[in-house]
Design a protein around this motif. Structure first.
Motif, PDB file in Angstrom:
ATOM      1  N   LEU A  59     -35.105 -46.892  24.152  1.00 35.02           N
ATOM      2  CA  LEU A  59     -34.697 -48.319  23.501  1.00 35.02           C
ATOM      3  C   LEU A  59     -34.214 -48.403  22.289  1.00 35.02           C
ATOM      4  CD1 LEU A  59     -37.501 -50.648  25.288  1.00 35.02           C
ATOM      5  CD2 LEU A  59     -35.028 -50.456  25.832  1.00 35.02           C
ATOM      6  N   VAL A  60     -34.700 -47.413  21.362  1.00 37.25           N
ATOM      7  CA  VAL A  60     -34.333 -47.445  19.934  1.00 37.25           C
ATOM      8  C   VAL A  60     -32.991 -46.792  19.893  1.00 37.25           C
ATOM      9  CG1 VAL A  60     -34.561 -46.169  17.803  1.00 37.25           C
ATOM     10  CG2 VAL A  60     -36.472 -47.254  18.671  1.00 37.25           C
ATOM     11  N   GLU A  61     -32.597 -45.690  20.844  1.00 32.32           N
ATOM     12  CA  GLU A  61     -31.442 -45.126  21.039  1.00 32.32           C
ATOM     13  C   GLU A  61     -30.190 -46.137  21.601  1.00 32.32           C
ATOM     14  OE1 GLU A  61     -28.988 -41.341  23.029  1.00 32.32           O
ATOM     15  OE2 GLU A  61     -31.518 -41.546  22.865  1.00 32.32           O
ATOM     16  N   LEU A  62     -30.688 -46.979  22.592  1.00 30.38           N
ATOM     17  CA  LEU A  62     -29.939 -47.771  23.233  1.00 30.38           C
ATOM     18  C   LEU A  62     -29.476 -49.180  22.454  1.00 30.38           C
ATOM     19  CD1 LEU A  62     -31.724 -47.873  26.823  1.00 30.38           C
ATOM     20  CD2 LEU A  62     -29.306 -47.165  26.395  1.00 30.38           C
ATOM     21  N   HIS A  63     -30.603 -49.427  21.514  1.00 29.54           N
ATOM     22  CA  HIS A  63     -30.320 -50.515  20.625  1.00 29.54           C
ATOM     23  C   HIS A  63     -29.384 -50.135  19.462  1.00 29.54           C
ATOM     24  CE1 HIS A  63     -31.554 -52.889  16.947  1.00 29.54           C
ATOM     25  NE2 HIS A  63     -31.602 -54.000  17.735  1.00 29.54           N
ATOM     26  N   GLN A  64     -29.313 -48.856  19.079  1.00 31.03           N
ATOM     27  CA  GLN A  64     -28.328 -48.269  18.111  1.00 31.03           C
ATOM     28  C   GLN A  64     -27.018 -48.380  18.578  1.00 31.03           C
ATOM     29  OE1 GLN A  64     -30.140 -44.482  17.159  1.00 31.03           O
ATOM     30  NE2 GLN A  64     -31.587 -45.258  15.636  1.00 31.03           N
ATOM     31  N   GLN A  65     -27.010 -48.050  19.984  1.00 26.67           N
ATOM     32  CA  GLN A  65     -25.640 -48.061  20.609  1.00 26.67           C
ATOM     33  C   GLN A  65     -25.041 -49.508  21.241  1.00 26.67           C
ATOM     34  OE1 GLN A  65     -26.623 -45.369  23.796  1.00 26.67           O
ATOM     35  NE2 GLN A  65     -26.519 -43.496  22.579  1.00 26.67           N
ATOM     36  N   GLY A  66     -25.839 -50.455  20.782  1.00 25.78           N
ATOM     37  CA  GLY A  66     -25.715 -51.867  21.413  1.00 25.78           C
ATOM     38  C   GLY A  66     -25.546 -52.142  22.627  1.00 25.78           C
ATOM     39  N   ARG A  67     -26.503 -51.332  23.421  1.00 27.08           N
ATOM     40  CA  ARG A  67     -26.412 -51.366  24.757  1.00 27.08           C
ATOM     41  C   ARG A  67     -27.689 -52.388  25.616  1.00 27.08           C
ATOM     42  NH1 ARG A  67     -24.346 -47.115  27.909  1.00 27.08           N
ATOM     43  NH2 ARG A  67     -22.870 -45.753  26.515  1.00 27.08           N
ATOM     44  N   ILE A  68     -28.314 -52.954  24.577  1.00 23.00           N
ATOM     45  CA  ILE A  68     -29.426 -53.858  25.047  1.00 23.00           C
ATOM     46  C   ILE A  68     -28.793 -55.193  24.948  1.00 23.00           C
ATOM     47  CG2 ILE A  68     -31.650 -54.808  24.274  1.00 23.00           C
ATOM     48  CD1 ILE A  68     -32.385 -52.247  23.246  1.00 23.00           C
ATOM     49  N   LEU A  69     -28.724 -56.104  26.044  1.00 19.09           N
ATOM     50  CA  LEU A  69     -28.434 -57.247  26.162  1.00 19.09           C
ATOM     51  C   LEU A  69     -29.157 -58.433  26.175  1.00 19.09           C
ATOM     52  CD1 LEU A  69     -25.945 -56.202  29.210  1.00 19.09           C
ATOM     53  CD2 LEU A  69     -25.205 -56.095  26.827  1.00 19.09           C
ATOM     54  N   GLY A  70     -30.353 -58.345  26.814  1.00 18.09           N
ATOM     55  CA  GLY A  70     -31.397 -59.256  26.697  1.00 18.09           C
ATOM     56  C   GLY A  70     -32.188 -58.941  25.647  1.00 18.09           C
ATOM     57  N   ARG A  71     -33.543 -59.379  25.901  1.00 19.95           N
ATOM     58  CA  ARG A  71     -34.626 -59.308  25.106  1.00 19.95           C
ATOM     59  C   ARG A  71     -35.914 -58.498  25.575  1.00 19.95           C
ATOM     60  NH1 ARG A  71     -39.312 -62.611  22.973  1.00 19.95           N
ATOM     61  NH2 ARG A  71     -38.914 -64.006  24.431  1.00 19.95           N
ATOM     62  N   ILE A  72     -36.458 -57.320  25.101  1.00 22.78           N
ATOM     63  CA  ILE A  72     -37.301 -56.592  25.800  1.00 22.78           C
ATOM     64  C   ILE A  72     -38.457 -56.255  24.698  1.00 22.78           C
ATOM     65  CG2 ILE A  72     -37.989 -54.283  26.904  1.00 22.78           C
ATOM     66  CD1 ILE A  72     -34.727 -54.046  27.171  1.00 22.78           C
ATOM     67  N   VAL A  73     -39.797 -56.675  25.052  1.00 27.31           N
ATOM     68  CA  VAL A  73     -40.981 -56.590  24.257  1.00 27.31           C
ATOM     69  C   VAL A  73     -41.910 -55.554  25.053  1.00 27.31           C
ATOM     70  CG1 VAL A  73     -42.669 -57.958  23.355  1.00 27.31           C
ATOM     71  CG2 VAL A  73     -40.754 -59.021  23.621  1.00 27.31           C
ATOM     72  N   LEU A  74     -42.314 -54.714  24.108  1.00 27.43           N
ATOM     73  CA  LEU A  74     -43.320 -53.559  24.655  1.00 27.43           C
ATOM     74  C   LEU A  74     -44.632 -53.991  23.946  1.00 27.43           C
ATOM     75  CD1 LEU A  74     -41.003 -50.467  24.398  1.00 27.43           C
ATOM     76  CD2 LEU A  74     -41.323 -52.101  26.308  1.00 27.43           C
ATOM     77  N   CYS A  75     -45.611 -53.673  24.803  1.00 26.26           N
ATOM     78  CA  CYS A  75     -47.085 -53.756  24.009  1.00 26.26           C
ATOM     79  C   CYS A  75     -47.870 -52.338  24.371  1.00 26.26           C
ATOM     80  CB  CYS A  75     -47.937 -54.686  24.742  1.00 26.26           C
ATOM     81  SG  CYS A  75     -49.598 -54.893  24.104  1.00 26.26           S
TER      82      CYS A  75
END
Length: 374
Positions: A59-75
């Protein structure tokens, strides 16, 4: 938006014994939908902990690429209390050592609180989310574990998708979901190569996923929201306790990302991978085979193999019996598949020696009483 890490302080277990949860949030601007994923609610089940670590990196990589569209929370670990319970080198994180209670039972039931507030005039204009938030705020946790449960449920109820990562002792991938959400359960199973899907209307015992579902059942029944508004909640069993390795964790994480992409929360280059054709089994058809006595369990079948009713699937070796004493046969009571076996094969009388998925409901299984307390 930047990646956010949040910490939630909880009531201490004792003097100078602080406890807290933390979550990581990845957000984009292309979708209003959100997902919550947790691992380690049973703190002796560790495959999910590694899956979360792989998800974080991806998800860090996808975030850097602007590919995250919604909100994702990990515990990364949902049970800080259980993670303190190491006894003589063994993790005992399934049950609370303070009272013997299963950590994934007795989550708050918000339905009585929703019913109590429904008669108040000021609640008439409230949205479903506001009603749930108000009901959750009325809880008064009495101890650390109760506060953990309230915090986890409060986070989960903010999301459209809720995935609770577990594992069993030794077994195959399988998942549990509400039968009203069959299509999403099958989609998740296809993405993660899960061949066994248990569906139920009411499992009973108030596990985490049912605690997420029950208030929505009530809201839908009262006509306060549509069935389409109900979030999807599922418990995913990531094989067995010994299945902690990077290859499996990476594949499971990729499958979860495929599912999130299919739900519009992120964008991937490759389409969703339909890896298998899942088989749906009623939770009423799940057989928890008891041991017929004390002894050493010798299986004739492996997890994932098909079985027929009346078929010899295991034998019990009575190690304290006289020389020449025959083994005790154990027969399948369902037509279906072997899902779970115990990791340790020395068993006691009455102990569960296997979980079998049957295609037909069993006469001794009742809706609302489908989860054992082991």
């Amino acid at each position: 938006m930047p990646i956010q890490t949040r910490f939630t302080d909880l009531p201490p277990l004792g003097p100078s014994n602080t406890v807290r949860l933390h979550t990581h949030e990845f957000s984009g601007a292309g979708c209003r939908r959100s997902a919550y994923i947790q691992a380690g609610l049973h703190a002796d089940e560790h495959p999910g902990l590694l899956v979360i670590q792989h998800l974080q990196e991806m998800l860090v990589e996808l975030h850097q690429q602007g590919r995250i569209l919604g909100r994702i929370v990990l515990c990364p670990f949902a049970n800080p209390v259980g993670m303190t319970q190491n006894v003589l080198g063994f993790w005992t994180g399934r049950f609370n050592l303070a009272n013997g209670e299963n950590f994934n039972r007795n989550f708050p039931d918000l339905v009585p609180l929703l019913e109590a507030q429904s008669s108040a005039p000021e609640t008439a204009a409230k949205t479903p989310a506001q009603r749930l938030k108000h009901a959750l705020a009325a809880l008064t946790p009495s101890d650390t574990v109760s506060a953990v449960r309230q915090s986890l449920l409060g986070e989960a109820l903010q999301h459209d998708l809720v995935l609770d990562l577990h594992c069993d002792t030794a077994g195959v991938l399988h998942l549990y979901a509400n039968q009203a959400q069959r299509n999403q359960a099958l989609k998740l199973a296809e993405c993660m190569d899960i061949k066994v899907v248990f569906l139920e209307a009411s499992a009973g015992g108030q596990p985490f996923d049912e605690s997420c579902n029950r208030p929505w059942d009530w809201l839908i029944e009262k006509g306060l929201c549509s069935a389409e508004e109900r979030p999807f909640a599922a418990s995913i069993e990531l094989r067995g306790q010994a299945d902690v390795n990077d290859q499996l964790a990476r594949e499971d994480a990729l499958g979860i990302l495929d599912f999130l992409a299919s739900e519009g929360l992120l964008r991937l280059d490759a389409p969703v991978r339909a890896r298998c054709v899942p088989q749906v089994y009623p939770l009423e058809g799940a057989s928890h085979l008891p041991s017929p006595g004390h002894g050493l369990l010798v299986w004739k079948k492996r997890p994932g193999e098909s079985i027929s009713k009346g078929e010899l699937i295991a034998e019990l070796v009575p190690v304290d019996a006289a020389i020449g004493t025959p083994r005790v046969p154990i027969f399948s009571d369902v037509d279906g598949v072997v899902v779970v076996q115990p990791l340790f094969k020395l068993v006691r009388a009455g102990q569960r020696v296997g979980l079998l998925a049957g295609v037909e409901p069993l006469p001794n299984r009742r809706s609302g009483q489908l989860l054992n307390h082991f």
